[in-house]
Motif scaffolding. Sequence first.
Motif, mmCIF file in Angstrom:
data_model
loop_
_atom_site.group_PDB
_atom_site.id
_atom_site.type_symbol
_atom_site.label_atom_id
_atom_site.label_comp_id
_atom_site.label_asym_id
_atom_site.label_seq_id
_atom_site.Cartn_x
_atom_site.Cartn_y
_atom_site.Cartn_z
ATOM 1 N N LEU A 92 2.332 6.663 -6.887
ATOM 2 C CA LEU A 92 1.328 7.597 -7.393
ATOM 3 C C LEU A 92 1.796 9.033 -7.178
ATOM 4 O O LEU A 92 1.657 9.872 -8.063
ATOM 5 N N GLU A 93 2.327 9.307 -5.994
ATOM 6 C CA GLU A 93 2.840 10.636 -5.689
ATOM 7 C C GLU A 93 4.010 10.987 -6.616
ATOM 8 O O GLU A 93 4.104 12.096 -7.104
ATOM 9 N N ASP A 116 2.657 1.578 -3.416
ATOM 10 C CA ASP A 116 1.741 2.054 -4.453
ATOM 11 C C ASP A 116 1.434 3.541 -4.278
ATOM 12 O O ASP A 116 1.412 4.303 -5.246
ATOM 13 N N TYR A 117 1.213 3.976 -3.050
ATOM 14 C CA TYR A 117 0.915 5.384 -2.789
ATOM 15 C C TYR A 117 2.088 6.285 -3.166
ATOM 16 O O TYR A 117 1.912 7.314 -3.810
ATOM 17 N N THR A 118 3.300 5.863 -2.793
ATOM 18 C CA THR A 118 4.461 6.701 -3.112
ATOM 19 C C THR A 118 4.718 6.748 -4.609
ATOM 20 O O THR A 118 5.189 7.759 -5.133
ATOM 21 N N ILE A 136 0.839 -1.205 0.000
ATOM 22 C CA ILE A 136 0.000 0.000 0.000
ATOM 23 C C ILE A 136 0.871 1.251 0.000
ATOM 24 O O ILE A 136 0.638 2.186 -0.778
#
Length: 65
Positions: free
Chosen positions: A60-61, A56-58, A53
């Motif tokens: 996207l950023e 994936d978030y980093t 998680i």
Amino acid sequence: MKEEYDFSKGVKNPYYAKLHKEMTISVDSYLIERLEKIAAENGVSVQRVVNRILYDYTMLEKNGK
């Protein structure tokens, strides 16, 4: 493939310690329950779910999304 392998002269990966760091955080109990459910459904550890998680978030950023 051999029946047995001799690892008596094996060397630990010198880069392993650099790959991981421990971090303590507080997480809401309902999130922990959800993470445990996701982990159980996928047959993996909660640690793996959290790492995925966060990764994936980093990403996207990083990609500006």
